[in-house]
Structures are given as structure tokens and as C-alpha cells.
Design a protein around this motif. Structure first.
Motif, short mmCIF file in Angstrom:
data_model
loop_
_atom_site.label_atom_id
_atom_site.label_comp_id
_atom_site.label_asym_id
_atom_site.label_seq_id
_atom_site.Cartn_x
_atom_site.Cartn_y
_atom_site.Cartn_z
N VAL A 388 -30.44 -16.41 1.83
CA VAL A 388 -30.76 -17.70 2.44
C VAL A 388 -30.84 -17.53 3.95
N LEU A 389 -31.88 -18.07 4.56
CA LEU A 389 -32.02 -18.08 6.02
C LEU A 389 -32.24 -19.51 6.47
N VAL A 390 -31.34 -20.04 7.30
CA VAL A 390 -31.44 -21.42 7.79
C VAL A 390 -31.88 -21.39 9.24
N ILE A 391 -32.93 -22.17 9.56
CA ILE A 391 -33.45 -22.23 10.92
C ILE A 391 -33.28 -23.65 11.45
N PRO A 392 -32.28 -23.90 12.32
CA PRO A 392 -32.15 -25.22 12.93
C PRO A 392 -33.31 -25.48 13.89
N PRO A 393 -33.45 -26.72 14.38
CA PRO A 393 -34.51 -27.02 15.33
C PRO A 393 -34.48 -26.08 16.53
N GLY A 394 -35.68 -25.61 16.93
CA GLY A 394 -35.74 -24.65 18.02
C GLY A 394 -36.77 -24.96 19.08
N GLY A 395 -37.64 -25.94 18.85
CA GLY A 395 -38.64 -26.28 19.85
C GLY A 395 -39.76 -25.26 19.91
N SER A 396 -40.68 -25.51 20.82
CA SER A 396 -41.90 -24.69 20.89
C SER A 396 -41.61 -23.23 21.22
N ALA A 397 -40.51 -22.95 21.94
CA ALA A 397 -40.20 -21.56 22.31
C ALA A 397 -39.91 -20.70 21.09
N LEU A 398 -39.59 -21.34 19.97
CA LEU A 398 -39.32 -20.57 18.75
C LEU A 398 -40.60 -20.08 18.10
N GLY A 399 -41.72 -20.75 18.36
CA GLY A 399 -42.98 -20.40 17.71
C GLY A 399 -43.37 -18.94 17.85
N PRO A 400 -43.43 -18.39 19.08
CA PRO A 400 -43.81 -16.97 19.23
C PRO A 400 -42.87 -16.01 18.51
N ILE A 401 -41.58 -16.35 18.41
CA ILE A 401 -40.63 -15.48 17.70
C ILE A 401 -40.94 -15.46 16.21
N LEU A 402 -41.22 -16.63 15.64
CA LEU A 402 -41.59 -16.68 14.23
C LEU A 402 -42.90 -15.96 13.97
#
Length: 609
Positions: A388-402
Motif C-alpha cells: 500500500v502506498l498512500v499519497i497525501p495532498p502535495g500540490g503542483s510541486a508533486l506533479g514532476p516527482i510523480l
């Protein structure tokens, strides 16, 4: 005056609102105190360089706070009698309110107990009905008053008590903001695209916890004051013979903690996907079952330890046979659970508050072991260690990491992983370029919204099937009555032509300005989905500036927002938002290879919701 004497600049009333009752100064005001908040922005133990070039050392911020505190003390001393009179007047102000907040017990016993404890700890007067009674009241905002009989033991909280202001702030279904503020808020949104609201606009414990809650006119009901509440029995209930299994009801939040505790002790654990009867009790879907035959000889001791650790009472049953037409305990309606090995993304750019809410839910309430993964170093982790991998809210800065890790995430999900994304992170996962979900953001499907909305309407209508046997067995098909409307609509479309993509994008951006600011909206629950175990057919869900998501089959929409007319339960919801968020997906589950992706449009973990 104290600041003016030093020549220090300051400002008041410019940005913070006091609508949400959970802040320390707001909560203090609701108890009759004078709530005061002094903040020195950006001073976190370091010197601060201002835009003017002036450097403000940390010692200055300490001095400002000290001067503020001493000024408050002197003011309080000079106005001692006036403050005491105001304090007494505040507590008298609510005494004439005839209304009563009532909770008919039995729907969710552990949350009902939690409500009573929460109120008692704050000094609120709580009582229970000594006998059954009838009264008129409302169970949701905007509902017409209706009569109902309430059982003995119903929880009663009078608005007419010294802490009536606090009672109403915590329990009112739908308090309204002043018309003058609505005008200011609308002007700010339309002219600047910004809101004056600092926090969520809706909050009440009855709806937040899914209680059978009412506001009544029932001042004459005989009642018994509650001063303390006994601890509930935990462990294993007595049985008349040898148990073939032990059950914890799916209505209880504690059933989840029991499942965790049992899995951690190496037990084989099952969950019911359908209501059933055993040991003379009707259990709700989501009930947790441990069978003797699947486990080692010490299974009973392990079940008792898991029940004590999770604060629940496990009910033993001496037969696997159902006494009615419900499922037997050895059948296919009991699904085997796999022990979760949970990874939780944290640190920048994950939102620290949202991370804290998720961590608290998993670690403190469920007592589920969780491994923190550094978001910026996601590519350095071997995800095969987790299921299981849970991703809390991260905003636009998380997009490039994903995006940089999309191949690894795809392979992990297809190999059997469960990816859970919340709020703004769910919107990022819904990007088709990642290949992690078939759910789409509204802004990405503007030219095909009609297809999504039509399927949503069909899905909602399928939950209230009405059969007309005459139409089914008619020798010839009856006219639908819609043909003329359809022809007229097609003619209009041909006359005006479709809107250009640029115009649709501009309209979408404008509509998002009016996003719900922490409003409670009506969620329509798919009661066939495992994701909604423990939930009724409708439930309030919070939406706070989250992007509207759209999903079509084969994606399972476990909770979908209602249509525009019935969408709002409580909080600020502009007409534009009613149209945009109506019928959108709030919780989805979809298969991918051997794994699955689960998206929540808003974090369900917000503030122990």
C-alpha cells in the motif's frame, strides 16, 4: 496604544476569519472568554529581512509579544468588573433557546460514545431520555420538520444552557454567514480570484460522524443528566459452547482496528461483503470474522488480545449456519484480508497538515505500522517491500516527482500494489500522462463532459430502480416521449455549433474560482462497494477547493456527489459550484493488473473526520 508608544506598525481585521470553532482563540470565545490572537508573520526563531531591506532580529519579535501580553494584563485589570459582567451575560444569553440536539442511539455506538465524551470534556451539559418520546424536528439542513418517536436512552444536548454558544457552534447543521460578508466574498472572487475565507465553512459533529442526529423542539422531555460514561466491555463475549468463529460488527469504527490487530498477530481474517445474522445478532457488511478452523490452537487468546488492543467486544458464534437467508460464515461473502504493509509519502512537497492527519489516523487510531517515505527521494525506494502506498495532498510541486517515477509506480500497481491518493494528489494521479488512473479532472475532459454526466445520471438512477411490468411485457414498444426534445436539442446544437476548446478552458478557469470552501456536500454511496463498508446510502463529505473528478465504467465510483438541487448539506456553495461539482466522483476504486488505484477527491482523514 502600547505599540503606538513604540512607533511600531501593525494591522487588524485584514485576513483571518473566526468561523471555524476549532482554533484556540475562537473556542475560548465560545466559552465566554475574550479570544485574542497576536501573530508576527515569518518569524520562526530567525532574523527576517523585509522588502525594504531592513532586518528585523528575532529579539524584536519576542519584545513585541511581551509588550502585547503586558498590555492585555493591564487592560484586563482596569476592566475587571466589565469583563466579569460580559462573561456572565454571555452564559445567560443562550438560556432561553428551546431547541435540543438529539442523537438516537444504536447506529454507530462507538461514535455516539465519542460525541458524549467530547462534549463532557468541554463542560457541556449532556443528558439521556429516561423514556421513549415523540417530537418534531429536522435531520438535515433544509428538511421540513417531521415527527418521530425516539427511544429511551436518546442523547440530548440542550441549546438553552450556559455553554449554548459552544453547543450551537459544534452541532448546528447549517449556520449561515452574514449577507454583508457574502457580498465581500463574491467581490473578492470575481475581481481578484481570491477568497476571504481562511478555513472551512462547514463543520458539525453530528454529520461529520454519521450520527442519527436531529434538532428538536423537545424541552419537556424527561431526562437524566450524564456526568460520566462507563468504559465499554472489550475482549470476547461469553458463549454457550465452543465458538466456531468471532465477529466484530462492521458498524463500529473499532472493527478496522480489530482487523489490524488480528492481522498483526498472524491471524487469518475475513470481512463480510453483505449483512448477515449470527449468534442472534444482525451484523453489517464490513463485519470482521476470525474462524477457528483457519487458525492455530491459540486462536481464542489471540482474538481476545486483538479485541482488547482495539477496544471492541468480539462476539463468538457456535455455528457457521445462518438462521435466515443470509450468508453462512464459510461462504463466498467473506473475503480474506491480506496484512497491509503501508508506505506513506511525507516531507516536502507533501502538505504537512494533511500528512499529520493521515499519519494520526493510521498510526494512532488504527495502530497500523506505517513507513515514512521521503517524497523527494521516491526513486531510491524499493516499493516491493510495501503493498500500500498512500499519497497525501502535495500540490503542483508533486506533479514532476510523480511523472519521474510513473514507470516504477505503474509496475508496482500492476504487480499487486494499492495506490491511494488524496485531494490535490488524487487530481495529479488523474493525469492521463501518468497512466495510473482512468479518472479524469474536469479541465481535461471539457469537450466530453456530456458523456461523463450521462453515465453519472444512469448510475445514480440505478440505485432506485422502478419496474413497470406493463412496459416490460408489452407486445410493442411504447413511445418514450423524448424524441421531440432530442430533435430540438440537435437542431439547437447545429445552429450554434460547439464551443471552441479555448472558450471552454476559460469558462472552466472562471468556474473554479467559486470552488467549495470546506462545504459539506451530499455523497451518494455505492453500497455494493467494499470501500463504503460502514457507510449508509448517503453521507456528508467535505469538499475544500478540490478539483472535480470524473469517472466512467469500469471504474467503480464508491461515492458520487449528488445532483445540483440536493448537493449542499452545509457551508458556502455558490451556484456555479453546484453545477460544476454535481455528480462528480468523490471516491473511486479501479483495478490495474493485480493491483488497484483508489482516489479521494478530498482527504477523508481531515481533522479526525
Amino acid at each position: 496604544d502600547a505599540f503606538d508608544a513604540h512607533g511600531w506598525p501593525y494591522y487588524t481585521r485584514e485576513w483571518a476569519d473566526g468561523w471555524y470553532p476549532g482554533y484556540s482563540d475562537g473556542w475560548a470565545e465560545l466559552r465566554g472568554a475574550v479570544g485574542i490572537l497576536y501573530e508576527q508573520a515569518r518569524s520562526t526563531g530567525m532574523s527576517v529581512k523585509r522588502p525594504s531591506g531592513q532586518v528585523m532580529p528575532y529579539r524584536d519579535t519576542v519584545l513585541h509579544q511581551a509588550v502585547s501580553s503586558l498590555a492585555n494584563l493591564r487592560t484586563a485589570a482596569r476592566n475587571r468588573e466589565a469583563l466579569l459582567r460580559d462573561f456572565a451575560s454571555y452564559h445567560r444569553a443562550s438560556l432561553g433557546d428551546p431547541r435540543v440536539f438529539a442523537v438516537a442511539t444504536g447506529r454507530v455506538p462507538d461514535r455516539e460514545r465519542r460525541l458524549v465524551l467530547t462534549l463532557l470534556r468541554q463542560g457541556v451539559e449532556v443528558s439521556t431520555a429516561t423514556a421513549a418520546f415523540s417530537a418534531r424536528g429536522i435531520a438535515a439542513p433544509g428538511d421540513p420538520a417531521q415527527a418521530r418517536t425516539f427511544p429511551a436512552g436518546t442523547i440530548l444536548v440542550a441549546a438553552g444552557q450556559p455553554l449554548g454558544g459552544l453547543v450551537k457552534a459544534l452541532l448546528e447543521f447549517d449556520p449561515h454567514m452574514a449577507d454583508t460578508f457574502l457580498r465581500e466574498e463574491r467581490e473578492k472572487l470575481e475581481r481578484e480570484g481570491r477568497s476571504k475565507l481562511y478555513d472551512i465553512s462547514a463543520w458539525n459533529l453530528g454529520m461529520a460522524w454519521g450520527l442519527d442526529a436531529w434538532w428538536l423542539d423537545a424541552t419537556g422531555v424527561a431526562r437524566t443528566p450524564v456526568t460520566a460514561i462507563d468504559e465499554p466491555p472489550v475482549g470476547i463475549a461469553a458463549a454457550p459452547g465452543v465458538a466456531v468463529g468471532w465477529i466484530v460488527d462492521g458498524r463500529l469504527d473499532g472493527s478496522l482496528g480489530f482487523a489490524v490487530a488480528a492481522l498483526e498477530r498472524g491471524l487469518e481474517v475475513y470481512v463480510a461483503d453483505k449483512d448477515f445474522t449470527a449468534a442472534g445478532t444482525r451484523f453489517a457488511r464490513g463485519a470482521v470474522l476470525v474462524r477457528r478452523d483457519d487458525n492455530a490452537a491459540d486462536v481464542e487468546a489471540a482474538v481476545a488480545a486483538a479485541a482488547r488492543a482495539s477496544g471492541v467486544l468480539a462476539q463468538p458464534t457456535t455455528t457457521a449456519r445462518s438462521p435466515d437467508d443470509g450468508p453462512d460464515l464459510g461462504g463466498h461473502h467473506f473475503q480474506r484480508l491480506v496484512r497491509p504493509r503501508v508506505a506513506l509519502l511525507g516531507n516536502a512537497p507533501i502538505d504537512i497538515d494533511a500528512y499529520g492527519h493521515v499519519w494520526y489516523l493510521l498510526d494512532r487510531e488504527l495502530r497500523l505500522p506505517v513507513t515514512l517515505i521521503e517524497t523527494l527521494a521516491l526513486d531510491a525506494y524499493d516499493l516491493r517491500r510495501y503493498n500500500v502506498l498512500v499519497i497525501p495532498p502535495g500540490g503542483s510541486a508533486l506533479g514532476p516527482i510523480l511523472a519521474a517515477n510513473k514507470d516504477a509506480l505503474q509496475a508496482w500497481v500492476k504487480g499487486g500494489g494499492t495506490l491511494i491518493a488524496l485531494g490535490s494528489s488524487a487530481a495529479l494521479i488523474a493525469d492521463d500522462k501518468l497512466g495510473l488512473s482512468g479518472v479524469r479532472r474536469r479541465g481535461d475532459v471539457l469537450e466530453s463532459l456530456e458523456l461523463y454526466e450521462k453515465q453519472a445520471e444512469r448510475e445514480i438512477s440505478s440505485r432506485a430502480i422502478v419496474i413497470e411490468p406493463g412496459a416490460v411485457w408489452a407486445a410493442a414498444g411504447a413511445p418514450t416521449g423524448h424524441g421531440d426534445d432530442d430533435d430540438h436539442r440537435r437542431a439547437e446544437d447545429e445552429e450554434h455549433g460547439p464551443s471552441g476548446k479555448e472558450a471552454l478552458v476559460a469558462e472552466h478557469a472562471w468556474l473554479l474560482r467559486f470552488a467549495p470552501r470546506g462545504a459539506m456536500l451530499r455523497g451518494l454511496v455505492d453500497t455494493d462497494s467494499w470501500l463504503t463498508f460502514g457507510a449508509a446510502a448517503e453521507m456528508p463529505v467535505l469538499v475544500d477547493r478540490d478539483e472535480p473528478l470524473f469517472a466512467r465504467a469500469p471504474i467503480r465510483t464508491a461515492i458520487r456527489l449528488a445532483g445540483p438541487k440536493t448537493l449542499r448539506f452545509s457551508g458556502l456553495l455558490w451556484p456555479e459550484a453546484r453545477q460544476v461539482w454535481a455528480r462528480t466522483a468523490w471516491a473511486t476504486a479501479e483495478s490495474m493488473g493485480e493491483g488497484q488505484t483508489i482516489l479521494f477527491a478530498s482527504p477523508p482523514s481531515l481533522r479526525a473526520w
